[in-house]
Design a protein around this motif. Structure first.
Motif, PDB file in Angstrom:
ATOM      1  N   TYR A 248     -65.774   8.489  -9.105  1.00  9.32           N
ATOM      2  CA  TYR A 248     -66.010   8.563  -7.661  1.00  9.32           C
ATOM      3  C   TYR A 248     -65.036   7.648  -6.921  1.00  9.32           C
ATOM      4  O   TYR A 248     -64.423   8.034  -5.930  1.00  9.32           O
ATOM      5  CB  TYR A 248     -67.462   8.176  -7.369  1.00  9.32           C
ATOM      6  CG  TYR A 248     -67.862   8.243  -5.922  1.00  9.32           C
ATOM      7  CD1 TYR A 248     -68.323   9.433  -5.370  1.00  9.32           C
ATOM      8  CD2 TYR A 248     -67.823   7.117  -5.110  1.00  9.32           C
ATOM      9  CE1 TYR A 248     -68.715   9.502  -4.043  1.00  9.32           C
ATOM     10  CE2 TYR A 248     -68.208   7.171  -3.786  1.00  9.32           C
ATOM     11  CZ  TYR A 248     -68.658   8.368  -3.261  1.00  9.32           C
ATOM     12  OH  TYR A 248     -69.039   8.426  -1.945  1.00  9.32           O
TER      13      TYR A 248
ATOM     14  N   ARG B 255     -61.807   8.501  -4.232  1.00  9.15           N
ATOM     15  CA  ARG B 255     -62.033   8.085  -2.844  1.00  9.15           C
ATOM     16  C   ARG B 255     -61.544   6.667  -2.567  1.00  9.15           C
ATOM     17  O   ARG B 255     -62.038   6.006  -1.670  1.00  9.15           O
ATOM     18  CB  ARG B 255     -63.517   8.181  -2.520  1.00  9.15           C
ATOM     19  CG  ARG B 255     -64.054   9.591  -2.532  1.00  9.15           C
ATOM     20  CD  ARG B 255     -65.569   9.593  -2.513  1.00  9.15           C
ATOM     21  NE  ARG B 255     -66.101  10.944  -2.540  1.00  9.15           N
ATOM     22  CZ  ARG B 255     -66.255  11.669  -3.642  1.00  9.15           C
ATOM     23  NH1 ARG B 255     -65.901  11.173  -4.807  1.00  9.15           N
ATOM     24  NH2 ARG B 255     -66.746  12.892  -3.592  1.00  9.15           N
TER      25      ARG B 255
ATOM     26  N   GLN C  11     -60.793   5.409   0.970  1.00 11.06           N
ATOM     27  CA  GLN C  11     -61.893   5.416   1.929  1.00 11.06           C
ATOM     28  C   GLN C  11     -62.660   4.100   1.867  1.00 11.06           C
ATOM     29  O   GLN C  11     -62.635   3.412   0.846  1.00 11.06           O
ATOM     30  CB  GLN C  11     -62.851   6.566   1.633  1.00 11.06           C
ATOM     31  CG  GLN C  11     -62.227   7.928   1.718  1.00 11.06           C
ATOM     32  CD  GLN C  11     -63.176   9.018   1.236  1.00 11.06           C
ATOM     33  OE1 GLN C  11     -64.345   8.785   0.974  1.00 11.06           O
ATOM     34  NE2 GLN C  11     -62.643  10.226   1.109  1.00 11.06           N
TER      35      GLN C  11
END
Length: 132
Positions: free
Chosen positions: A35, A39, A42
């Motif tokens: 994950y 990402r 972000q």
């Protein structure tokens, strides 16, 4: 996954805490690592990561640290810095763009954070490494 966890623990200088992580928790941390990889640029806060892992924040911190030898923040920061270093070498983009797109809030902090593991500023790194 165990190999990755051992490698991360050894690289971070952390030893094992003596407490065993369950296979279920190892799978959850593995899911979080993937994950984070997808990402990394972000904003990823502790509550979001713990929610994805289906754990409380405090349990997540303990399990993540026990499994990887790093805190989630340390892992994410290292991931972002490695990606930024690769972009510095592969792209003519300004350092400021690379810093902001890698998730850094400001250029000054990025420069200071980059210097610690690489031993030089991002600009010096780009100059030195592209000379080879």
């Amino acid at each position: 996954m165990r190999f990755l966890a051992t490698a991360l623990r050894n690289l971070s200088g952390s030893g094992a805490t003596g407490q065993r992580v369950s296979a279920h928790d190892e799978r959850r941390v593995s899911r979080i690592l993937r994950y984070m990889e997808t990402r990394a640029e972000q904003p990823l806060d502790l509550a979001r990561l713990a929610g994805v892992a289906a754990m409380s924040k405090y349990h997540f911190l303990r399990v993540f640290r026990r499994t990887t030898g790093l805190t989630p923040y340390q892992y994410l920061l290292g991931l972002r810095l490695r990606r930024a270093a690769l972009r510095l070498l592969a792209s003519p983009d300004p350092v400021s763009r690379i810093a902001f797109e890698s998730g850094s809030g400001d250029l000054s902090t990025f420069n200071q954070t980059f210097c610690h593991p690489f031993g030089m500023s991002p600009t010096a790194f780009r100059r030195k490494e592209s000379a080879y």
